[in-house]
Write a protein that holds these residues in place. Structure first.
Motif, PDB file in Angstrom:
ATOM      1  N   LEU A   1      51.526  83.676 -12.708  1.00 46.78           N
ATOM      2  CA  LEU A   1      51.755  84.354 -11.436  1.00 46.78           C
ATOM      3  C   LEU A   1      51.540  85.862 -11.574  1.00 46.78           C
ATOM      4  O   LEU A   1      51.668  86.445 -12.662  1.00 46.78           O
ATOM      5  N   LEU A   2      51.227  86.477 -10.447  1.00 47.05           N
ATOM      6  CA  LEU A   2      51.092  87.918 -10.360  1.00 47.05           C
ATOM      7  C   LEU A   2      52.453  88.494  -9.995  1.00 47.05           C
ATOM      8  O   LEU A   2      53.072  88.085  -9.007  1.00 47.05           O
ATOM      9  N   TYR A   3      52.940  89.447 -10.810  1.00 49.15           N
ATOM     10  CA  TYR A   3      54.203  90.126 -10.521  1.00 49.15           C
ATOM     11  C   TYR A   3      53.884  91.570 -10.153  1.00 49.15           C
ATOM     12  O   TYR A   3      53.103  92.242 -10.838  1.00 49.15           O
ATOM     13  N   LEU A   4      54.459  92.026  -9.055  1.00 52.26           N
ATOM     14  CA  LEU A   4      54.066  93.303  -8.473  1.00 52.26           C
ATOM     15  C   LEU A   4      55.275  94.218  -8.307  1.00 52.26           C
ATOM     16  O   LEU A   4      56.214  93.887  -7.580  1.00 52.26           O
ATOM     17  N   ARG A   5      55.232  95.347  -9.011  1.00 54.69           N
ATOM     18  CA  ARG A   5      56.236  96.398  -8.796  1.00 54.69           C
ATOM     19  C   ARG A   5      55.749  97.239  -7.621  1.00 54.69           C
ATOM     20  O   ARG A   5      54.652  97.792  -7.660  1.00 54.69           O
ATOM     21  N   THR A   6      56.557  97.347  -6.563  1.00 55.60           N
ATOM     22  CA  THR A   6      56.048  97.943  -5.337  1.00 55.60           C
ATOM     23  C   THR A   6      57.105  98.753  -4.605  1.00 55.60           C
ATOM     24  O   THR A   6      58.303  98.483  -4.708  1.00 55.60           O
TER      25      THR A   6
ATOM     26  N   ALA B   1      56.526  88.398  -6.478  1.00 56.96           N
ATOM     27  CA  ALA B   1      55.616  87.483  -7.153  1.00 56.96           C
ATOM     28  C   ALA B   1      54.645  86.893  -6.147  1.00 56.96           C
ATOM     29  O   ALA B   1      54.972  86.729  -4.965  1.00 56.96           O
ATOM     30  N   ALA B   2      53.424  86.587  -6.635  1.00 53.87           N
ATOM     31  CA  ALA B   2      52.405  85.973  -5.776  1.00 53.87           C
ATOM     32  C   ALA B   2      51.433  85.194  -6.642  1.00 53.87           C
ATOM     33  O   ALA B   2      51.240  85.497  -7.824  1.00 53.87           O
ATOM     34  N   ASP B   3      50.819  84.209  -6.050  1.00 56.65           N
ATOM     35  CA  ASP B   3      49.725  83.493  -6.696  1.00 56.65           C
ATOM     36  C   ASP B   3      48.499  84.411  -6.640  1.00 56.65           C
ATOM     37  O   ASP B   3      48.130  84.888  -5.563  1.00 56.65           O
ATOM     38  N   PRO B   4      47.859  84.708  -7.787  1.00 61.68           N
ATOM     39  CA  PRO B   4      46.711  85.628  -7.738  1.00 61.68           C
ATOM     40  C   PRO B   4      45.564  85.121  -6.881  1.00 61.68           C
ATOM     41  O   PRO B   4      44.705  85.908  -6.478  1.00 61.68           O
ATOM     42  N   ARG B   5      45.546  83.817  -6.560  1.00 60.58           N
ATOM     43  CA  ARG B   5      44.506  83.294  -5.671  1.00 60.58           C
ATOM     44  C   ARG B   5      44.847  83.530  -4.209  1.00 60.58           C
ATOM     45  O   ARG B   5      43.978  83.400  -3.337  1.00 60.58           O
ATOM     46  N   ARG B   6      46.110  83.851  -3.932  1.00 59.50           N
ATOM     47  CA  ARG B   6      46.564  84.181  -2.564  1.00 59.50           C
ATOM     48  C   ARG B   6      47.457  85.414  -2.676  1.00 59.50           C
ATOM     49  O   ARG B   6      48.668  85.347  -2.512  1.00 59.50           O
ATOM     50  N   PRO B   7      46.848  86.586  -2.989  1.00 56.11           N
ATOM     51  CA  PRO B   7      47.646  87.752  -3.374  1.00 56.11           C
ATOM     52  C   PRO B   7      48.146  88.610  -2.214  1.00 56.11           C
ATOM     53  O   PRO B   7      48.874  89.583  -2.448  1.00 56.11           O
ATOM     54  N   GLY B   8      47.773  88.306  -0.991  1.00 50.94           N
ATOM     55  CA  GLY B   8      48.148  89.156   0.137  1.00 50.94           C
ATOM     56  C   GLY B   8      49.644  89.251   0.343  1.00 50.94           C
ATOM     57  O   GLY B   8      50.407  88.355  -0.040  1.00 50.94           O
TER      58      GLY B   8
END
Length: 737
Positions: free
Chosen positions: A305-310, A321-328
């Motif tokens: 999974l993609l983990y995003l500090r934002t 967290a997001a699936d890198p194939r659906r990152p929006g």
């Protein structure tokens, strides 16, 4: 805006006639614009005169030599960066005790690199790249480096003369020799290797349309021109590139220094195979977010999974967290929420695919905290016991495989930066190399004060003192009595003040001095809104905050007015000069290192065009009014106080960020406007710039600046001897703006 109107007659010394420019109906004098040309005969002659003045004054500073010697002792330690495993090698940088620069080194084995039974790492390390070999005079710096995934090659970036305009070289890890011609014109570029035969990099310092993300194929497979993969969005954007997990290519565009970026991701297929494939030149981009007032940093977890500090929806940052194939953003799931009183500075994803963890570093008024959380629901798993009250940086996985633990760097006011390893599930890190053990630090006491700014806002101040000033004698203030104090401030670009190691500060404390930090608006100490309230048209609030902090220290009895020295660099140099120009009675001395000073023309000098989101633009009438309300250069030209603090300005000829025209012009204004008998000195260096420099040159600069502060505030006791802090590290990747 009108064009400049020149007044006066031609001068016989080569200088241009005085200049007055009308902006929004207001005449703006600029009598020292001729000093913007750094290499004209008139400027060179003027600088030579300033050099003689500085040398004569410095000869009379009693603590100049003792401070230099103590600082040299305090930094004399072997320094490492966290080790990186690539293929069959382990890479790090090592700066030997007493060395000027770190070198990239490698170990030719996959065993534990700090196993004491195999000998000390420093004895087994082979030098891959030493910047001293490219510039024996110490003028070449190692800006960043990155080994290829198979450990066979290393991309190394260097710059010379302080310009930070770099050269990117590809070296053989086995021999240290270049494998192809270097790439010129990069500036602190990320390097994202795709296998061992190609990499992405960025150009961000060219005005010829080449700004953006590029793909380079390494010789002998290469040979053709580099391919532009994604053009930069405009002259005020800064591109960045990373490759996550060998598969996911991430490109970012930061918009000036406004703490906002756009983010895209592309799938290059597992392990980045088929390095010659067309998809490497034409990736299919998915938008993570664009057009949002947010700043986001992504990492890939062991679970894929993609983990995003934002900052999106959280001014002190959160992790989603997001699936890198659906990152929006519509698909984001919050994992670790925002702490309303501490800023989330960094994180890394560790653990296994079945049990992923997030290690999270937060800062609370300059002090770091480290916690481990479940990546599934953000639940707190454990608190990590750090060595003291200090700063955590470089938090990253300890290896490429799952369950490898994490590396981090730690430093505090009395402990030089050291590399630590946090093993899986551990609550206390261990030092790396294993033989490294921090020596007992000099006891330092920290306390937090709060002052009330002009608009009623409470502004924190951190005050450091030695708990028991060693060898206290004549000239050493007793606890509770006023004593010589340096008050530091930065207040720009949303950057929080963090309390890492400073040999200069420690030497000052060991002499019985006090050191304070004002957490003024414009910085990021209390979140995004704290930054924005002190940015652009709110920048005068940052000046208000610093003035209030100085008054508070005097009222608290920490120091008398003439025992106070304001100190700041770059945007902080602007701040301390603005405070002293507004209130000439505020303090006894000011140190402004590589400052901004002429705010009517800042966007025409150095990297000023990138800073409009922070300071505004003189093209806008309201921004212009705010800029001129605190611009130090113009305040001195207009007011010229009969009495003002002693001022030391530093300027660096190679500075491509805050152009050295700022301190040159500011010094001229201080010397020729007003009737003060206090010194206005310019310490000017060639062959150095705004960023990193040789340790020897850094020691000389620090000792001169603080010897000046000591002479002007009455600190006359040499720093007492103490055990030099151990441990350490130097950055592998460094971003500059």
């Amino acid at each position: 805006m009108s064009t400049a109107a020149h007044h006066g007659i031609a001068r016989g010394d080569g200088r241009a006639p005085p200049c007055v420019e009308t902006l929004h109906g207001t005449p703006v004098a600029d009598p020292y614009r001729w000093l913007e040309d750094p290499d004209s005969p008139a400027t060179r002659a003027w600088l030579a005169e300033r050099g003689r003045e500085f040398a004569a004054a410095a000869e009379n500073w009693p603590l100049r030599t003792p401070l230099a010697e103590r600082i040299r002792d305090l930094v004399a330690a072997e320094l490492w960066t966290p080790p990186l495993r690539r293929g069959g090698r382990v890479f790090a940088t090592r700066r030997p005790a007493g060395g000027d620069h770190p070198a990239v080194v490698a170990f030719d084995d996959t065993a534990e690199a700090d196993d004491p039974d195999r000998g000390a790492p420093g004895e087994r390390a082979r030098v891959v790249f030493d910047p001293h070999a490219f510039g024996p005079g110490g003028g070449t710096t190692l800006d960043s480096w990155e080994p290829s995934p198979d450990g066979e090659r290393v991309a190394v970036q260097t710059s010379s003369g302080g310009t930070e305009r770099g050269t990117l070289r590809v070296l053989s890890a086995a021999t240290g020799l270049q494998v192809e011609d270097p790439i010129e014109g990069v500036r602190y570029s990320n390097v994202a290797w795709v296998g061992s035969a190609a990499f992405y990099y960025v150009r961000r310092d060219d005005g010829d349309g080449r700004r953006g993300v590029w793909l380079h194929r390494v010789a002998p497979a290469g040979g053709g021109p580099d391919a532009l993969v994604r053009a930069c969005g405009g002259p005020r954007t800064v591109p960045g590139v990373r490759l996550l997990g060998g598969r996911w290519l991430v490109v970012s565009e930061s918009h000036g220094t406004g703490h906002r970026n756009d983010l895209w991701i592309a799938d290059l297929a597992p392990n980045g195979s088929d390095a010659g494939g067309a998809r490497l030149e034409h990736p299919r981009w998915r938008t993570v977010h664009a057009g949002e007032e947010a700043e986001t940093q992504p990492e890939l977890g062991p679970d894929g999974l993609l983990y995003l500090r934002t900052t999106l929806g959280a001014e002190r940052r959160r992790i989603c967290a997001a699936d890198p194939r659906r990152p929006g953003t519509g698909h984001w799931r919050q994992v670790v929420g925002e702490d309303p009183e501490a800023t989330l500075d960094g994180f890394t994803a560790t653990g296994t695919a079945e049990h992923p963890e997030l290690l999270v570093a937060r800062t609370r008024l300059g002090i770091s905290e480290l916690t481990a959380h479940s990546a599934a629901d953000g639940g707190l798993l454990r608190r990590v016991d750090l060595p003291g009250e200090g700063m955590v940086t470089r938090l990253e996985p300890a290896g490429e495989g799952p369950g490898a633990g994490a590396h981090l760097c730690y430093a505090d006011v009395a402990t030089q930066q050291e590399v630590l390893v946090l093993d899986p599930g551990a609550a206390r890190p261990r030092p790396w190399p294993r033989a490294a053990r921090p020596r007992p630090p000099t006891p330092v006491r920290r306390r937090t004060l709060r002052c009330r700014s002009a608009d009623g806002t409470l502004v924190p101040i951190t005050l450091f003192t030695a708990e028991e000033p060693p060898d206290a004698g004549a000239g050493a203030p007793a606890p509770g009595d006023p004593g010589p104090t340096i008050l530091h401030a930065y207040g720009g670009f949303g950057r929080p003040r963090q309390f890492g190691f400073s040999a200069t500060v420690l030497a000052w404390l060991m002499s019985g001095g006090r050191y304070a930090v004002a957490h003024v608006r414009g910085g990021g100490d209390l979140g995004r809104q704290w930054h924005l309230r002190g940015a652009r048209r709110g920048k005068p609030r940052a000046v208000d905050d610093l003035v209030a902090a100085a008054d508070s220290l005097v009222a608290e009895g920490a120091c008398a007015r003439d025992q106070l020295c304001l100190s700041g660099g770059s945007a902080g140099g602007l701040l301390v000069l603005a405070a002293a120009a507004r209130r000439p009675d505020l303090c006894g001395a000011v140190i402004a290192s590589a400052p901004l000073a002429d705010m009517a023309r800042f966007e025409r000098l150095g990297l000023g065009p990138l800073w409009i989101r922070e300071f505004g633009t003189a093209a806008d009438p309201q921004d212009f009014a705010a800029l001129m309300s605190y611009s130090p250069y113009h305040r001195v030209l207009a007011d010229g106080a009969a009495e003002r603090p002693a001022v030391l300005l530093t300027g660096f000829h190679g500075d491509t960020r805050t152009d050295a025209a700022h301190p040159r012009k500011m010094c001229a204004a201080l010397l020729h406007h007003g009737e003060s008998e206090r010194p206005a000195l310019l310490r000017y260096e060639r062959d150095v710039g705004h960023g990193p420099r040789a340790v020897t040159k850094a020691i000389e600069l620090a000792a001169d600046a603080h010897a000046f502060a000591a002479a002007e505030t009455g600190l006359d006791r040499p720093p007492a001897a103490a055990a030099a802090p151990a441990g350490g590290g130097s950055p592998r990747r460094r971003e500059a703006t």
